[in-house]
Scaffold this active site. Structure first.
Site, PDB file in Angstrom:
ATOM      1  N   GLY A   1       0.839  -1.197   0.000  1.00 40.80           N
ATOM      2  CA  GLY A   1       0.000   0.000   0.000  1.00 40.80           C
ATOM      3  C   GLY A   1       0.870   1.242   0.000  1.00 40.80           C
ATOM      4  O   GLY A   1       2.064   1.179   0.330  1.00 40.80           O
TER       5      GLY A   1
ATOM      6  N   CYS B   1       5.877  -0.190   7.540  1.00 38.69           N
ATOM      7  CA  CYS B   1       5.551   1.027   6.792  1.00 38.69           C
ATOM      8  C   CYS B   1       6.776   1.449   5.995  1.00 38.69           C
ATOM      9  O   CYS B   1       7.885   1.465   6.529  1.00 38.69           O
ATOM     10  CB  CYS B   1       5.148   2.141   7.758  1.00 38.69           C
ATOM     11  SG  CYS B   1       4.653   3.664   6.929  1.00 38.69           S
ATOM     12  N   LEU B   2       6.532   1.791   4.725  1.00 41.61           N
ATOM     13  CA  LEU B   2       7.657   2.205   3.876  1.00 41.61           C
ATOM     14  C   LEU B   2       8.282   3.506   4.378  1.00 41.61           C
ATOM     15  O   LEU B   2       9.423   3.807   4.018  1.00 41.61           O
ATOM     16  CB  LEU B   2       7.185   2.369   2.425  1.00 41.61           C
ATOM     17  CG  LEU B   2       6.717   1.061   1.758  1.00 41.61           C
ATOM     18  CD1 LEU B   2       6.126   1.343   0.390  1.00 41.61           C
ATOM     19  CD2 LEU B   2       7.870   0.067   1.648  1.00 41.61           C
TER      20      LEU B   2
ATOM     21  N   GLN C   1       3.329   9.821   1.298  1.00 41.17           N
ATOM     22  CA  GLN C   1       4.602   9.093   1.415  1.00 41.17           C
ATOM     23  C   GLN C   1       5.559   9.405   0.262  1.00 41.17           C
ATOM     24  O   GLN C   1       6.741   9.081   0.335  1.00 41.17           O
ATOM     25  CB  GLN C   1       4.355   7.579   1.510  1.00 41.17           C
ATOM     26  CG  GLN C   1       3.634   7.189   2.801  1.00 41.17           C
ATOM     27  CD  GLN C   1       3.449   5.694   2.905  1.00 41.17           C
ATOM     28  OE1 GLN C   1       2.486   5.144   2.381  1.00 41.17           O
ATOM     29  NE2 GLN C   1       4.392   5.022   3.548  1.00 41.17           N
TER      30      GLN C   1
ATOM     31  N   HIS D   1      -2.642   7.367   7.201  1.00 39.83           N
ATOM     32  CA  HIS D   1      -1.642   8.266   6.594  1.00 39.83           C
ATOM     33  C   HIS D   1      -2.294   9.564   6.106  1.00 39.83           C
ATOM     34  O   HIS D   1      -1.708  10.644   6.216  1.00 39.83           O
ATOM     35  CB  HIS D   1      -0.961   7.596   5.401  1.00 39.83           C
ATOM     36  CG  HIS D   1       0.217   6.741   5.732  1.00 39.83           C
ATOM     37  ND1 HIS D   1       1.347   7.221   6.373  1.00 39.83           N
ATOM     38  CD2 HIS D   1       0.477   5.438   5.479  1.00 39.83           C
ATOM     39  CE1 HIS D   1       2.235   6.233   6.494  1.00 39.83           C
ATOM     40  NE2 HIS D   1       1.731   5.133   5.962  1.00 39.83           N
TER      41      HIS D   1
ATOM     42  N   HIS E   1      -4.512   1.338   7.572  1.00 45.03           N
ATOM     43  CA  HIS E   1      -3.159   1.911   7.671  1.00 45.03           C
ATOM     44  C   HIS E   1      -3.015   3.093   6.698  1.00 45.03           C
ATOM     45  O   HIS E   1      -2.472   4.142   7.055  1.00 45.03           O
ATOM     46  CB  HIS E   1      -2.154   0.789   7.371  1.00 45.03           C
ATOM     47  CG  HIS E   1      -0.715   1.175   7.307  1.00 45.03           C
ATOM     48  ND1 HIS E   1       0.245   0.671   8.168  1.00 45.03           N
ATOM     49  CD2 HIS E   1      -0.035   1.995   6.463  1.00 45.03           C
ATOM     50  CE1 HIS E   1       1.426   1.172   7.864  1.00 45.03           C
ATOM     51  NE2 HIS E   1       1.291   1.979   6.825  1.00 45.03           N
ATOM     52  N   GLU E   2      -3.546   2.930   5.473  1.00 49.14           N
ATOM     53  CA  GLU E   2      -3.409   3.995   4.457  1.00 49.14           C
ATOM     54  C   GLU E   2      -4.287   5.199   4.790  1.00 49.14           C
ATOM     55  O   GLU E   2      -3.861   6.351   4.616  1.00 49.14           O
ATOM     56  CB  GLU E   2      -3.743   3.466   3.058  1.00 49.14           C
ATOM     57  CG  GLU E   2      -2.911   2.283   2.578  1.00 49.14           C
ATOM     58  CD  GLU E   2      -1.428   2.430   2.792  1.00 49.14           C
ATOM     59  OE1 GLU E   2      -0.918   3.569   2.860  1.00 49.14           O
ATOM     60  OE2 GLU E   2      -0.748   1.397   2.931  1.00 49.14           O
TER      61      GLU E   2
END
Ligand code: GNR
Ligand code: NI
Length: 175
Positions: free
Chosen positions: A46, A94-95, A51, A140, A136-137
């Site tokens: 995702g 998480c990236l 990000q 963000h 999670h997204e």
């Protein structure tokens, strides 16, 4: 179409509340393409636009495993309309917080409303990894990170580690 650099903690942009997309145009489509390319390249399941430094309410997701057929999903202005009482626990990553993983509790199932790339309203019922990922997204988009759902001790420890790494990078003239 290109990959774009990932924003990493403690970058304050990750705490922004992203803006709703007004009209879905060629620029939105180009953003989504770059997000998919960046997400698949990472690799991740995702990505939220912030990000890659774009504070707009745009999310890409693909929870298909390596070797499986791709299932790209682009969500514009996504909202959770209902969530199960049942909770599930997933080890999240998480990236924007590379190589850090911790268990997070979230509703096991969610119903999500969003616009697709044609501007059509859609709804999906998500469970399993997709439910975790979409929550999670959406976090963000609201400036929330998965480490906000773990203990303060663990969160402070990981933020400190990344802050120190950034200081050393700056001192060495790499950032
Ligand atoms: O690639 C990712 N894996 C992942 C694993 C468990 C729960 C959430 C995620 S999302 C993450 C990519 C990312 O940082 N998205 O914002
Ligand atoms: Ni993330």
């Amino acid at each position: 179409m290109s990959t774009r650099p990932l924003v990493i903690i403690p970058d304050s942009r990750l705490r922004l509340v992203s803006d709703p997309v007004g009209r879905i145009d060629a620029k939105t489509r180009a953003l989504v393409e770059d997000m998919f390319e960046t997400m698949y390249d990472a690799p991740g399941i995702g990505l939220a636009a912030i990000q890659i430094g774009v504070p707009e309410r745009v999310v890409t997701i693909d929870t298909a495993r390596e070797g499986e057929e791709k299932h790209p999903l682009a969500l514009i202005n996504p909202e959770i309309v209902s969530a199960s009482e049942e909770i599930s626990v997933y080890q999240e990553g998480c990236l924007s917080i590379p190589e850090y993983y911790e268990d997070v509790e979230r509703p096991a199932r969610v119903r999500v409303r969003y616009l697709d790339l044609n501007g059509e309203p859609q709804e999906i019922d998500a469970d399993g990894l997709l439910a975790t990922c979409v929550q999670h997204e959406i976090d963000h988009l609201n400036g929330v990170l998965f480490i906000d759902h773990i203990s303060k001790l663990k969160r402070d420890r990981v933020v400190k580690k990344f802050t120190k790494a950034l200081r050393e990078k700056e001192r060495d003239g790499k950032a």
